[in-house]
Design an enzyme around this catalytic site. Sequence first.
Site, PDB file in Angstrom:
ATOM      1  N   ARG A 272      25.225  56.535  42.545  1.00 41.12           N
ATOM      2  CA  ARG A 272      25.936  56.623  43.831  1.00 41.12           C
ATOM      3  C   ARG A 272      26.680  55.333  44.128  1.00 41.12           C
ATOM      4  O   ARG A 272      27.794  55.345  44.666  1.00 41.12           O
ATOM      5  CB  ARG A 272      24.931  56.937  44.941  1.00 41.12           C
ATOM      6  CG  ARG A 272      25.572  57.180  46.299  1.00 41.12           C
ATOM      7  CD  ARG A 272      24.589  57.841  47.251  1.00 41.12           C
ATOM      8  NE  ARG A 272      25.209  58.128  48.534  1.00 41.12           N
ATOM      9  CZ  ARG A 272      25.079  57.361  49.612  1.00 41.12           C
ATOM     10  NH1 ARG A 272      24.334  56.255  49.544  1.00 41.12           N
ATOM     11  NH2 ARG A 272      25.663  57.680  50.740  1.00 41.12           N
TER      12      ARG A 272
ATOM     13  N   HIS B 177      30.674  55.099  44.935  1.00 36.86           N
ATOM     14  CA  HIS B 177      31.186  54.492  46.165  1.00 36.86           C
ATOM     15  C   HIS B 177      32.043  53.268  45.870  1.00 36.86           C
ATOM     16  O   HIS B 177      32.867  52.884  46.701  1.00 36.86           O
ATOM     17  CB  HIS B 177      30.026  54.134  47.097  1.00 36.86           C
ATOM     18  CG  HIS B 177      29.494  55.306  47.857  1.00 36.86           C
ATOM     19  ND1 HIS B 177      29.297  55.291  49.226  1.00 36.86           N
ATOM     20  CD2 HIS B 177      29.122  56.550  47.450  1.00 36.86           C
ATOM     21  CE1 HIS B 177      28.829  56.460  49.621  1.00 36.86           C
ATOM     22  NE2 HIS B 177      28.711  57.245  48.549  1.00 36.86           N
TER      23      HIS B 177
ATOM     24  N   ASN C 262      28.130  53.809  53.888  1.00 40.58           N
ATOM     25  CA  ASN C 262      27.278  52.953  53.055  1.00 40.58           C
ATOM     26  C   ASN C 262      26.105  52.328  53.796  1.00 40.58           C
ATOM     27  O   ASN C 262      25.076  52.024  53.202  1.00 40.58           O
ATOM     28  CB  ASN C 262      28.115  51.820  52.455  1.00 40.58           C
ATOM     29  CG  ASN C 262      29.220  52.326  51.542  1.00 40.58           C
ATOM     30  OD1 ASN C 262      29.127  53.422  50.997  1.00 40.58           O
ATOM     31  ND2 ASN C 262      30.262  51.529  51.376  1.00 40.58           N
TER      32      ASN C 262
ATOM     33  N   HIS D  36      24.032  65.266  42.740  1.00 38.47           N
ATOM     34  CA  HIS D  36      23.012  65.528  43.754  1.00 38.47           C
ATOM     35  C   HIS D  36      21.836  66.325  43.198  1.00 38.47           C
ATOM     36  O   HIS D  36      20.966  66.745  43.956  1.00 38.47           O
ATOM     37  CB  HIS D  36      23.629  66.237  44.955  1.00 38.47           C
ATOM     38  CG  HIS D  36      24.469  65.344  45.801  1.00 38.47           C
ATOM     39  ND1 HIS D  36      25.152  65.765  46.917  1.00 38.47           N
ATOM     40  CD2 HIS D  36      24.741  64.014  45.694  1.00 38.47           C
ATOM     41  CE1 HIS D  36      25.810  64.755  47.452  1.00 38.47           C
ATOM     42  NE2 HIS D  36      25.572  63.679  46.720  1.00 38.47           N
TER      43      HIS D  36
END
Length: 320
Positions: free
Chosen positions: A64, A68, A96, A195
């Site tokens: 992740r 990001h 975040n 996910h």
Amino acid sequence: MAFNFVFSIIPALFLLSFLSCEVQAQLLTTGFYARSCPNLQTIVRLAMARAVAIEPRMGASILRLFFHDCFVNGCDASVLLDDTPTFTGEKNAFPNQNSLRGFEVIDEIKSLVEASCPATVSCADVLALAAREGVVRLGGPSWPVELGRRDSTTASQNEANSNLPSPDSSLSKLISIFQSKNMSPRDMTALSGAHTIGQARCATFRTHIYNDDNINPIFATIRKLNCPASGGDDNLAPLELQSPNLFGVNYYQNLVGSGGLLHSDQELFNNGSQDLLVRQYSINPLLFFNDFAAAMVKMGALSPLIGTNGQIRLNCRKVN
């Protein structure tokens, strides 16, 4: 004559500029550190193996972190920069804040790499390699990680707030965000399969389990046990209930059964354009793995700093 000469060299200048960009693009290659840091991939692999053995969730957290980073001005390690009295980074952007984790793992890997190959390997490349190793350690696919990125000396909280998908995003919004990065709806649906591992905070899925119709009521009831209508924002739930530490296709099987934890998850299977692909992934792990790996390669090439741009940060949390 002078007038004609000036205009005659303009196409040549554009050609030289294009060729220069092509040469720079070629600097991103899987063998970039073959001579300058031959032990790099082994260092990262062993460090991630230790980190995931201690906490399996860390594989998802590093993945992740990489996502990001890449979706905000490219894969340049800008997300790793700490705020200072004169500098506001991306860590406390809304998507975040109290959410991204694993920074200390990247710090540890970077220190090991610096000990072996001082001032050679960028934090951006360390993060890219660590993301792959985390997935592999949890049973997911591998992919060729092209290297040669350099690190940003800036970051943008505003860009982080506007470029990252929200857990409340609609399907059309998700497709639009990915298309703005030259990534297809198929790329988006494959990358959403990340996910299959990891956890989410109650604050990110509360609206879905209490207010949405496109959710299995039994699943919603189970999730409400640990996510009250108010309070408990930081309570965690696995993004995929059956095997949150195993990279596989249960995530897509859950979507077919209306058991996606986030609103944005279930949007992938809600009588929309991605329903067929979700069904295919749910029964075909090889198809999912291949598409996920291809999309990760594509994402890793988002606007990297190469050549003489940026720097090789010695400490991932601050510019040199």
